[in-house]
Design an enzyme around this catalytic site. Structure first.
Site, PDB file in Angstrom:
ATOM      1  N   CYS A 227       0.777  -1.575   0.294  1.00 34.34           N
ATOM      2  CA  CYS A 227      -0.818   0.176  -0.153  1.00 34.34           C
ATOM      3  C   CYS A 227       0.515   1.143   0.181  1.00 34.34           C
ATOM      4  O   CYS A 227       0.477   2.378  -0.449  1.00 34.34           O
ATOM      5  CB  CYS A 227      -1.093  -0.137   0.976  1.00 34.34           C
ATOM      6  SG  CYS A 227      -2.314  -1.280   1.469  1.00 34.34           S
ATOM      7  N   THR A 228       2.295   1.842   0.864  1.00 37.26           N
ATOM      8  CA  THR A 228       2.816   2.683   1.008  1.00 37.26           C
ATOM      9  C   THR A 228       4.340   2.447  -0.445  1.00 37.26           C
ATOM     10  O   THR A 228       3.787   3.592  -0.961  1.00 37.26           O
ATOM     11  CB  THR A 228       3.636   1.992   1.831  1.00 37.26           C
ATOM     12  OG1 THR A 228       3.661   1.561   2.838  1.00 37.26           O
ATOM     13  CG2 THR A 228       4.947   3.449   1.273  1.00 37.26           C
TER      14      THR A 228
END
Lengths: 213, 314
Positions: free
Chosen positions: A108-109
């Site tokens: 997600c980062t």
């Protein structure tokens, strides 16, 4: 919203101080079984034997998934600053709505930062970018601040919108799916892209579609 | 599968010759920072992780990086007694080796008696392949979860943290010191199977698999060696891919610290990393149990390799 606290008696020191709220409720896997999920390019289809919504559809979380050409259900959620944002706010311009598992996880980062790094390209295409996960607004605020994310992150606590849109889960219901939708000016879905473990590909695919609109 | 704890060193410092070309103290383990999103693969440089201690620069004053209250944070000594083998270590290694040899001998005798050779050999090969996978899963688990207070595995978890901080000490650790914990585990697990089972195929599998796991710490130590100092046959086996290579394992000690966990042959590393198997497992554990692995977090000084120890003595 399921709150998951580890049973300290069973795994005492394996869980130092890292218990967290699980933004992915159990019922989500039921919804996702009617959808397709892409995992390293492989598509897994789950045929669902779920009953047709009965006379009390409001009580069930089973809804049809959002497909290409459809107008998805609207939503009103809070952003990282606590302000209320509705999907209708973006009407009249293309919008990229990406559902992701959780803030501060590796994929997600990478995905969030890839959207950030290509943000100018999205702006040039006249599009807005909106990320949605089950994390709360304070988590979104910290995540956006840490990685200098210039776009809106919405807090879908309880995963209500995720369910309504029919975002499929991955790994047999164990992971919240990573799915991106591109809506055109009229609010119709023009692209549905799912890929859990190649998060940067979401950016390439959405930009490609936006440039063809 | 254990590395002896590296945390019982006396309080003193040691100046290393820094060979790490990265900004070791500022590197982030998440591949995406505020300024970059890509380059998940570390730059490859076979011997980059080798930090050779300088024998002539041992100092006795505490270094600024040493935390006096926690002996784990102190740099180890070259001739530290904790790196030496004791008779107890040697006894356990001898017992473990004997157990493995009995298993292999039973397999061969049973194979000779029954004239079935292919299956035991195939089982042995599968044992060798799976031992690498087992070493990777175990290594991943203790690198990422738990702490020193975790039951059973606590000392190994702490030892692996120490190994990440001072990778070179494994090359100074004596053979039996390095292997005794695995030898003990091998004895306890394999001996009952050896005693109770006569099947040549099962014994072939168990003997090779347990032998590879027991010696994985030696293969690991060799992966930290330099080509010029390793025995030529070891270098040849590393280069042939029979044993985990120095290049492959050096990547494990560099950013983003979440790959190349296997330490027998390393044959599984490419597959596990390419298909992000451990990342998937970490995600599942996170969403099901709420546990974050260490590899997701910014590294602190307890984890990153200690490559620069400012010394007041020259």
């Amino acid at each position: 919203m399921a709150t998951l606290t580890l049973p300290k008696h069973s795994l005492p020191s394996l869980l130092p101080s890292q218990t967290r709220r699980n933004p992915f409720s159990q019922s989500l896997s039921i919804v996702s079984k009617s959808s397709q999920s892409q995992f390293f390019g492989l598509k897994f289809s789950f045929s669902s034997n779920l009953p047709v919504p009965s006379s009390t559809p409001a009580k069930t979380s089973i809804v049809a998934k959002v497909n290409k050409g459809q107008v998805p259900p609207s939503f009103t959620l809070k952003d990282q600053d606590g302000k209320t944002v509705s999907l209708s706010k973006f009407k009249g311009k293309p919008v990229v709505v990406y559902f992701y598992p959780a803030d501060e996880t590796p994929g997600c980062t990478k995905q969030a930062c890839a959207f950030r790094d290509s943000y100018e390209k999205f702006k040039k295409a006249g599009a807005e970018v909106v990320g949605i996960s089950g994390d709360d607004t304070s988590s979104h605020k910290a995540f956006a601040k840490k990685y200098k994310l210039p776009y809106t992150l919405l807090s879908d606590e309880g995963n209500k919108v995720r369910k309504e849109w029919g975002v499929p889960s991955d790994l047999f219901g164990t992971l919240p799916g990573r799915q991106t939708y591109v809506l055109d000016k009229k609010g119709e879905v023009q692209l549905v892209y799912n890929n859990q473990f190649q998060p940067e590909k979401h950016i390439d695919e959405t930009l490609k579609l936006l440039q063809s609109l | 599968m254990a590395i002896l704890p590296h945390h019982k060193y006396p309080l003193r410092s040691l100046e290393h010759v820094p060979t790490c070309h990265h900004l070791c103290w500022s590197r982030a383990r998440l591949t995406c920072s505020a300024t970059t999103t890509t380059s998940t693969k570390p730059r490859s440089s076979p011997d980059q992780l080798i930090i050779e201690p300088r024998l002539d620069r041992l100092v006795t004053t505490p270094s600024p990086l040493v935390t006096p209250t926690r002996s784990r944070n102190t740099s180890p000594l070259l001739n530290d007694p904790n790196l030496l083998s004791t008779w107890s270590h040697r006894a356990w290694v001898a017992t473990g080796c004997t157990t493995v040899l009995i298993s292999l001998a039973k397999s061969m005798v049973a194979a000779a008696n029954s004239h079935i050779w292919l299956e035991p050999m195939l089982a042995g090969y599968i044992g060798y392949i799976l031992s690498d996978l087992g070493s990777g899963v175990y290594h991943w688990g203790i690198d990422n979860y738990g702490d020193a207070s975790t039951p059973i595995f606590g000392s190994q978890i702490e030892a692996f943290q120490g190994h990440h901080k001072w990778p070179w000490t494994i090359t100074r650790r004596q053979f039996a010191n390095n292997l005794h914990a695995l030898a003990r585990a091998t004895t306890f697990i394999v001996l009952p199977i050896v005693m109770l089972c006569d099947d040549p195929t099962l014994q072939g599998f168990v003997g090779v698999c347990s032998g590879c796991i027991m010696f994985s710490q030696q293969f690991h130590a060799w992966a930290h060696g330099t080509k010029s100092k390793l025995p030529p046959p070891v270098v040849a086996l590393q280069e042939a891919g029979v044993l985990v290579s120095r290049t492959q394992h050096s990547a494990h000690h560099r950013q983003p610290y979440n790959n190349n966990y296997c330490i027998v042959s390393g044959i599984w590393n490419e597959f596990l990393d390419k298909y992000k198997v451990f990342e998937a497992l970490e995600m599942v554990l996170f969403f099901k149990l709420g546990v974050r692995p260490r590899s997701w977090s910014e590294p602190n000084s307890n984890w990153t390799e200690e490559t620069e120890t400012p010394s007041p003595v020259h």
